[in-house]
Design an enzyme around this catalytic site. Structure first.
Site, PDB file in Angstrom:
ATOM      1  N   ASN A   9       0.867  -1.183   0.000  1.00 56.53           N
ATOM      2  CA  ASN A   9       0.000   0.000   0.000  1.00 56.53           C
ATOM      3  C   ASN A   9       0.902   1.230   0.000  1.00 56.53           C
ATOM      4  OD1 ASN A   9      -1.818   2.036   0.468  1.00 56.53           O
ATOM      5  ND2 ASN A   9      -2.488   1.311   2.490  1.00 56.53           N
ATOM      6  N   LYS A  11       0.086   4.257  -0.217  1.00 58.42           N
ATOM      7  CA  LYS A  11      -0.552   5.399   0.470  1.00 58.42           C
ATOM      8  C   LYS A  11      -0.358   6.698  -0.329  1.00 58.42           C
ATOM      9  CE  LYS A  11      -0.267   2.967   4.838  1.00 58.42           C
ATOM     10  NZ  LYS A  11      -0.207   3.025   6.272  1.00 58.42           N
ATOM     11  N   HIS A  95      -9.713   1.252   4.988  1.00 56.81           N
ATOM     12  CA  HIS A  95      -8.415   1.360   5.677  1.00 56.81           C
ATOM     13  C   HIS A  95      -8.579   2.249   6.915  1.00 56.81           C
ATOM     14  CE1 HIS A  95      -4.261   2.328   6.565  1.00 56.81           C
ATOM     15  NE2 HIS A  95      -3.935   1.256   5.867  1.00 56.81           N
ATOM     16  N   GLU A  97      -6.845   4.511   8.164  1.00 58.63           N
ATOM     17  CA  GLU A  97      -6.577   5.945   7.973  1.00 58.63           C
ATOM     18  C   GLU A  97      -7.802   6.648   7.398  1.00 58.63           C
ATOM     19  OE1 GLU A  97      -3.024   5.270   5.759  1.00 58.63           O
ATOM     20  OE2 GLU A  97      -1.982   4.698   7.594  1.00 58.63           O
ATOM     21  N   GLU A 167      -5.451  -5.152  10.405  1.00 65.08           N
ATOM     22  CA  GLU A 167      -4.403  -4.157  10.630  1.00 65.08           C
ATOM     23  C   GLU A 167      -4.669  -3.442  11.951  1.00 65.08           C
ATOM     24  OE1 GLU A 167      -2.379  -2.689   6.812  1.00 65.08           O
ATOM     25  OE2 GLU A 167      -4.215  -1.545   7.000  1.00 65.08           O
ATOM     26  N   GLY A 173       2.543   1.929  10.914  1.00 63.59           N
ATOM     27  CA  GLY A 173       3.529   3.004  10.812  1.00 63.59           C
ATOM     28  C   GLY A 173       4.217   3.338  12.121  1.00 63.59           C
ATOM     29  N   SER A 212       3.374  -2.570  10.268  1.00 66.41           N
ATOM     30  CA  SER A 212       4.827  -2.668  10.443  1.00 66.41           C
ATOM     31  C   SER A 212       5.394  -4.029  10.035  1.00 66.41           C
ATOM     32  CB  SER A 212       5.211  -2.314  11.885  1.00 66.41           C
ATOM     33  OG  SER A 212       4.844  -0.975  12.177  1.00 66.41           O
TER      34      SER A 212
HETATM   35  P1  13P Z   1       2.957   0.083   7.805  1.00 63.90           P
HETATM   36  O1  13P Z   1       3.473  -1.189   7.159  1.00 63.90           O
HETATM   37  O2  13P Z   1       3.738   1.286   7.422  1.00 63.90           O
HETATM   38  O3  13P Z   1       2.802  -0.081   9.272  1.00 63.90           O
HETATM   39  O4  13P Z   1       1.490   0.327   7.216  1.00 63.90           O
HETATM   40  C1  13P Z   1       0.556  -0.695   7.257  1.00 63.90           C
HETATM   41  C2  13P Z   1      -0.627  -0.291   6.471  1.00 63.90           C
HETATM   42  O5  13P Z   1      -1.370   0.589   6.862  1.00 63.90           O
HETATM   43  C3  13P Z   1      -0.864  -0.970   5.191  1.00 63.90           C
HETATM   44  O6  13P Z   1      -2.134  -0.699   4.703  1.00 63.90           O
END
Ligand code: 13P
Length: 249
Positions: A9, A11, A95, A97, A167, A173, A212
């Site tokens: 992803n 982002k 997601h 976010e 997740e 992150g 992560s």
């Molecule tokens: P990270 O791997 O940076 O923690 O992000 C995970 C994520 O949100 C994938 O959609």
């Protein structure tokens, strides 16, 4: 035996030169033939990535889609139909976010899930608990509610053509990863929940882990019975790390 899936992803990361280099490095990489690898570029970089990856085995996913499937007057949105035309196979839905920062509701998430399916895209439904919810012992009930909200709206049959990504919000992150055992517990619970509706769909559905994921923890995560791959954020912007994760599949 379920096949494995690793999804990158990207982002809201990367400029054109960065995405061009990343996609070019991935296009020539040796990837495992017994699992699938997908990347989700931002919409602006979608056709660039598609062109560079056209002759590779890597497939494309989108990070979101509109809550309306076709074409029409919906300013700023990108529909499942438009994504399909661009060679998209997967689409991330819900997601964390988007849920937390952009206020996406369960109703919208279910609507987007339906739209993706209606055009033959595979929705990847993202679910996850916050740190407070985990500390209060609410993890499993939060995850169940997030899955059930969509399931009640779209029906169990729709999950036959979907993927679920667990997740934990606190692991995204942050460098904190759920232990393989913590992730496995949630994945098993999701599968168990679906089993109550349809055994065969529950057995077949891919449930991937995100939060992560790095080359250093992928092996342990992938060795768990109900973890069928990964949804990778940060490490997917580094071609070498992402390829290493894929090679562990
Ligand atoms: P990270 O791997 O940076 O923690 O992000 C995970 C994520 O949100 C994938 O959609």
């Amino acid at each position: 035996m379920r096949s494995r899936l690793v999804v990158g992803n990207w982002k809201m990361q990367g400029t054109v030169p960065v995405i061009e280099k990343l996609a070019t490095d991935l296009a020539v990489a040796e990837l495992p033939s017994d699992g699938e690898v997908a990347v989700c570029p931002g919409f602006l970089h979608f056709s660039l990535a598609q062109r560079i990856l056209a002759n590779s085995s890597i497939v494309l996913g989108a990070q979101d889609c509109a809550p309306e499937p076709g074409l029409g007057a919906l300013t700023g949105e990108v529909s499942a139909e438009q994504l399909l035309e661009m060679g998209c196979r997967y689409v991330l839905i819900g997601h964390s976010e988007r849920r937390t920062i952009l206020g996406e509701t369960e109703k919208t998430i279910a609507q987007k899930f339906k739209c993706a399916l209606s055009r033959g895209l595979t929705p990847i439904l993202c679910v996850g608990e916050s740190l407070e919810q985990r500390n209060e012992g609410l993890t499993l009930s939060v995850i169940k509610a997030q899955v059930m909200d969509v399931l009640e709206e779209v029906g169990i049959a729709s999950f036959g053509a979907a993927v679920i990504a667990y997740e934990p919000v606190w692991a995204i992150g942050t460098g904190l990863t759920a232990t393989a055992e913590q992730a496995q517990e949630v994945h098993a619970e999701i599968r168990h929940l679906l089993q109550g509706r349809n055994e065969s769909i529950a057995e077949r559905i891919q449930i991937i882990y995100g939060g992560s994921v790095k080359p250093s923890n992928a092996l342990r995560l992938f060795s768990m019975a109900d973890i069928d791959g990964a949804l990778v954020g940060g490490a997917s912007m580094n071609a070498q790390e992402f390829i290493e994760i894929c090679s562990i599949l």
